[in-house]
Every structure is written in structure tokens, then in C-alpha cells.
Design a protein around this motif. Structure first.
Motif, short mmCIF file in Angstrom:
data_model
loop_
_atom_site.label_atom_id
_atom_site.label_comp_id
_atom_site.label_asym_id
_atom_site.label_seq_id
_atom_site.Cartn_x
_atom_site.Cartn_y
_atom_site.Cartn_z
N LYS A 14 0.83 -1.21 0.00
CA LYS A 14 0.00 0.00 0.00
C LYS A 14 0.87 1.26 0.00
O LYS A 14 0.58 2.24 -0.70
N ALA A 15 1.96 1.21 0.77
CA ALA A 15 2.86 2.38 0.83
C ALA A 15 3.46 2.67 -0.54
O ALA A 15 3.54 3.84 -0.97
N VAL A 16 3.90 1.63 -1.25
CA VAL A 16 4.48 1.81 -2.58
C VAL A 16 3.43 2.40 -3.53
O VAL A 16 3.72 3.31 -4.31
N ARG A 17 2.21 1.91 -3.44
CA ARG A 17 1.12 2.45 -4.28
C ARG A 17 0.96 3.96 -4.06
O ARG A 17 0.76 4.71 -5.02
N LEU A 18 1.04 4.38 -2.79
CA LEU A 18 0.81 5.79 -2.47
C LEU A 18 2.00 6.68 -2.80
O LEU A 18 1.85 7.86 -3.16
N LEU A 19 3.22 6.13 -2.69
CA LEU A 19 4.42 6.95 -2.85
C LEU A 19 4.77 7.20 -4.32
O LEU A 19 5.37 8.23 -4.64
N VAL A 20 4.44 6.27 -5.21
CA VAL A 20 4.83 6.42 -6.61
C VAL A 20 3.78 7.23 -7.37
O VAL A 20 2.57 6.99 -7.25
N ASP A 21 4.23 8.19 -8.15
CA ASP A 21 3.34 9.00 -8.99
C ASP A 21 3.15 8.26 -10.31
O ASP A 21 3.84 8.52 -11.31
N TRP A 22 2.22 7.32 -10.30
CA TRP A 22 2.04 6.42 -11.45
C TRP A 22 1.66 7.18 -12.72
O TRP A 22 2.13 6.83 -13.82
N ASP A 23 0.80 8.20 -12.58
CA ASP A 23 0.37 8.96 -13.76
C ASP A 23 1.55 9.65 -14.43
O ASP A 23 1.63 9.71 -15.66
#
Length: 543
Positions: A14-23
């Protein structure tokens, strides 16, 4: 573009999901896996461009996953996120082509920089792959101008070898000054479906692409020629006549060219120096033997000579033989338990890895021994029915074939999966045949004996044993002289006779215990079968 996050802790994913600016990185789909084994399944199915993985996981470690990605998903880029500042882990990450090694707790800037670098590398290589593939297809639309038949004749036609060599001299293919040679075989893998698919399923076009790539490097110094060898199974051979040059350096340059075009590195079997053309048959055998005896656990080795391919030099322990696990496999098949079957398959691959040496020669022997084991077990268990069972199993083999022992890459995961599938299919086939041969009436009667207090119906029992109601009715008439419901009634009354010997049990209790919910109906059936009411029967047997 897809990304996969692999960590056995949900909070870290979950932390990785939130930290990376995927867009910002134009990554539209984010997948998750809780361990290395689950990740492999997702990578096979979804083919993500980027994998962000933990190093330490309970099931399928990060090192195993990195090795698998490097061998079977070379286009995928990966970043390691770990709580361990271990130099060996960093070294393994670099060795397997990882983009970055990030320590927990994760810094947003650091992981976004790593993702940006990985995405840029993936896009750059994707463009290069597309360009090289188009170039290779154009290059291979025309058959090579070299006389492949003449070159092959130098190896497999000793009587006419001198005449073939003279023609090759005249054509300017081989210089007159060439007196000695060294033969190299390029490992081909007809089972590499992803690679062949890139050439429209045409393996011949793939071989010509490899030949042309090899010749691009050989022609620079006019020190050899690559060609499709026609004297046996599909092979690509290289004859070197300038044997003073470092062969390893030449092969490394060729391999880099192949990788840039096909995203695969090939293995090369190298012979010693011999006379041209008389020494070529022995040189080819020597090169083939070097490939057959290469240690598949040394993933980074691509040049194989007879001396470097001797398993005796790699360890003091004897190689694993099938006899070491044969009894374990037999017991697993008999058990039919998926966990036991999986453990048996895992034990073999673990032993292979522990000894430190696995060669295509060993795997060929193992595969032959495993299939012989299957054949013997089927014949012991089924006798006259064995041939049809083996034919069915062989048909299943064509749907999920074994990995090629001499393929481009080696994976313990793939051989473990093949072993498990072989054991599971064998166990299922033997069980199915045994059930089919077993008399269902014996099982039906046993089922009634165990469940007589229940409201058994003809429809329920027929469904339980996959037979028709008519079959059961007919068989009860033939074997017991009564119908199905009367047989259940007789079983219940027999059980009631035993219970009536206990003076402390009331008739209503006994009625319920044997499956009659109405004590009056119980008494009526009892009297009809025994000739006495339950009360009178009890009075007779209890003074």
C-alpha cells in the motif's frame, strides 16, 4: 504500461502504491503479489513492464524471483525494495539486471527516480527491439548466399569433404590459406515459443536471423562463417579458420548483437582446434558434448568448451539420480494428496540445486527415468488396461510438454512444475481407472450401512455414485432379491433388533436412532418383517 508490486506485507504494498506518482510515469495498471511464486504467475499472464519487489519473502524469495525474471522475462525491469542493507543482496540485484536497490523506509523521491529510470530503460529497449526485429525480418527475406549444403558436407561427408572445400575456395567462402579450424555450435531451442512467435511462428526465419547476425561480426575480420548445418537436427554452426583470435571475446560480441536484436543470449559450444576439413566431424561432436554437459546453474556462462563443461570439476558430491527419489514419487502417486505430490516434485528440484550441478545430459536422463517410472507403475497397477492409460497420459504430455533440457534457459521452477504435473496426472489416471473398475454396488451398500438413519433416497444415492436410478434398482433386485427401499428398511430393522436388547432404550428412541421418525410406522414395518411387534420381540430376548 503495467507495474507489479511484490511484498509479503500488505502495508508495504500500500505504501508503494501511495508513494509512486504512477500517472507521471504513464503507468496505468498496478498489480500486487504477496510472494515470489504468485508474482511469477502474474508476470506470465500480465507481462508487466516494471516489478517492484521485496528481497525477503516467506514463499519464493526475491533472489529466486530476480533469477526467474532475468531468464524468462528479460524485457521486464525490476527495482528491489528491502529492509536489509546487505552487500550480497545488492550484488545479486546488479547481477540479475536490477535497476535500483532501495532501503526501507522508502523515500518518495528515491523510488520515483528509480521508477522513472526503469520506465525510460524499458521504453528505449522496446524501440530498439522493434527496430531490430524489422531489420532482421528484411535481412532474412532472402536466403543466405553461402552454400550451406557444401559447408555441412565438410562435417558429415568425409569422403567428399576435400571436393566441397575446393568449391568453397573457388567461391571465395573459405580462404586458401585456411589449414586449421575450430567449430562452434550455437544452441538452438525449437521450444522457445515467445521468440518464435516474434517471427510469425517460422523457426526457419529465426535460424536465418541468428546466422546473419553471427556473420555480421565474422565478416568484419573474415575469420569464419556461420551457417545452418543440415546434417542432423536444427543446428547453427560456425567454422573459424583464424584460430589465433580470442574465441570468448568474439562470442561475447556476437551474443551482444543477438541480444540487441532478439532479447535473448545464446549458448555456444566450442571445440578444440583441428585440421580443416578432416578434423571437423570430431570438432562438431566435441562442441555438441560441451553444450550437453554445460552446468545450467551457471546462468552467466555462455561459452562452453569440453574442459569447462566437465561436471566432475564442479563438486565432490555425486550427481542426483532418479533412484534417490523414486520411492518418494511412488508413495506420492499412491497418496493422491496434492500437497504430497508437490513436496515430491519440490524435493527433486531442491536436490538438483543443492548439488550445484545440473546439465542437459542429466535432465535428459532424469526425464527418461521419470517416464520409465510412470510406465512401470501403470503396468503394475492396471495390467491389461495399462496401454490405454499410458496412451492417455502421453496425449496429456503433448498439451503440457516438459521443458527442453537443451533450451536457451533453465528454470528449477519449470522442472518442478513439470514433475508435479506428471505426478498429478499419473495419480489421477490411476485413481480414475481404479474407481471405474470397482463394483459400485459394494460402495453403495457400504454407504447405506453408514448412513441408514438419514432420509436416503434413490435419487440421492444415484447422484452420489454417478449411476442411474434404474441401475441401482436393477442391481438390488438381481443381487438381493428386493428393491432399494426394502433393502434400507431391512438394514434399519436389523439395527433396531440390536438396540432392543438394551432395556433402557424406549421404542421412540430406537425408532429415531434407526431412521423412523414415526414410532407407529416403525412398529408396523418391524412386525411385517419380523412377525412380532418390537415390544413382543424384546419380551422374547429379555427374560
Amino acid at each position: 504500461m503495467k507495474a507489479l508490486i511484490v511484498d509479503d506485507e500488505a502495508r508495504v504494498r500500500k505504501a508503494v502504491r501511495l508513494l509512486v506518482d504512477w500517472d507521471a510515469h504513464q503507468i496505468g495498471e498496478i498489480l500486487e503479489a504477496g510472494n515470489g511464486n504468485e508474482a511469477i504467475g502474474l508476470i506470465r499472464k500480465e507481462k508487466p513492464a516494471l516489478v517492484i519487489m521485496d528481497m525477503m519473502m516467506e514463499s519464493g524469495s526475491g533472489i529466486e524471483l530476480m533469477a526467474w525474471v532475468n531468464e524468462f522475462a528479460g524485457n521486464t525491469k525490476f527495482i528491489v525494495v528491502s529492509g536489509h542493507n546487505d552487500f550480497d543482496f545488492v550484488r545479486q540485484t546488479v547481477r540479475h539486471g536490477g535497476i535500483d536497490y532501495i532501503l526501507k523506509p522508502i523515500e518518495p523521491e528515491m523510488i520515483n527516480n528509480a521508477v522513472s529510470k526503469a520506465v525510460a530503460a524499458w521504453r528505449s529497449e522496446e524501440e530498439e527491439r522493434s527496430h531490430r526485429q524489422k531489420q532482421s525480418i528484411r535481412l532474412n527475406e532472402i536466403r543466405p548466399i553461402y552454400g550451406e549444403k557444401l559447408l555441412s558436407a565438410l562435417i558429415d561427408d568425409p569422403i567428399n569433404a576435400e571436393a566441397s572445400l575446393r568449391r568453397l575456395w573457388d567461391d571465395g567462402v573459405i580462404p586458401h590459406t585456411a589449414k586449421a579450424s575450430r567449430l562452434i555450435l550455437v544452441q538452438t531451442d525449437p521450444g522457445n515459443n515467445p521468440l518464435i512467435k516474434r517471427f510469425g511462428g517460422d523457426s526457419e526465419l529465426l535460424y536465418y536471423a541468428i546466422v546473419n547476425i553471427c556473420n555480421e561480426f565474422l565478416q568484419l575480420q573474415s575469420n569464419g562463417i556461420a551457417f545452418r548445418y543440415w546434417g542432423g537436427p536444427p543446428e547453427i554452426a560456425i567454422i573459424l579458420w583464424d584460430v589465433q583470435e580470442s574465441v570468448a571475446e568474439l562470442i561475447n560480441r556476437i551474443n551482444q548483437g543477438i541480444y540487441m536484436t532478439l532479447q535473448f543470449r545464446m549458448h555456444f559450444g566450442i571445440s578444440s582446434v583441428g585440421a580443416l576439413p578432416g578434423g571437423l566431424p570430431a570438432e562438431r561432436a566435441e562442441a555438441a558434448e560441451a553444450l550437453l554437459r554445460r552446468n545450467l546453474l551457471r546462468h552467466e556462462d555462455y561459452c562452453h568448451s569440453p574442459s569447462s563443461s566437465d561436471p566432475a570439476d564442479t563438486g565432490s558430491e555425486p550427481p542426483v539420480i532418479f533412484a534417490d527419489v523414486q520411492e518418494e514419487w511412488r508413495m506420492a502417486v499412491i497418496s493422491g494428496n496434492p500437497e504430497v505430490l508437490s513436496a515430491a516434485a519440490q524435493h527433486w528440484t531442491r536436490e538438483l540445486s543443492r548439488r550445484g550441478v545440473v546439465t542437459p545430459e542429466m535432465l535428459n536422463s532424469w526425464k527418461a527415468d521419470a517416464l520409465l517410472f510412470r510406465s512401470r507403475l501403470v503396468r503394475e497397477a492396471l495390467g491389461a488396461q495399462a496401454d490405454s492409460a499410458l496412451a492417455e497420459l502421453e496425449r496429456a504430455d503433448t498439451l503440457t510438454p516438459a521443458p527442453l533440457p537443451s533450451g536457451y534457459s533453465f528454470s528449477l521452477f519449470a522442472w518442478r512444475d513439470w514433475s508435479f504435473a506428471l505426478l498429478q496426472r499419473l495419480s489421477q489416471e490411476l485413481t480414475a481407472r481404479a474407481v471405474k473398475e470397482r463394483n459400485p454396488m459394494t460402495e453403495i451398500v457400504k454407504y447405506i450401512e453408514q448412513n441408514y438413519p438419514s432420509d436416503l433416497s434413490l435419487q440421492e444415492v444415484a447422484g452420489k455414485f454417478y449411476v442411474s436410478r434404474e441401475y441401482i434398482s436393477r442391481k438390488f433386485k438381481q443381487e438381493y432379491g428386493i428393491n432399494f427401499s426394502d433393502y434400507i428398511g431391512s438394514v434399519r430393522i436389523d439395527k433396531a433388533k440390536l438396540l432392543l436388547q438394551n432395556p433402557n432404550l424406549k421404542l421412540s428412541q430406537i425408532s429415531e436412532m434407526v431412521g423412523f421418525h414415526d414410532v407407529k410406522y416403525f412398529s408396523k414395518v418391524f412386525k411385517k418383517q419380523v412377525g412380532l411387534s418390537p415390544k413382543d420381540y424384546r419380551a422374547q430376548i429379555i427374560p
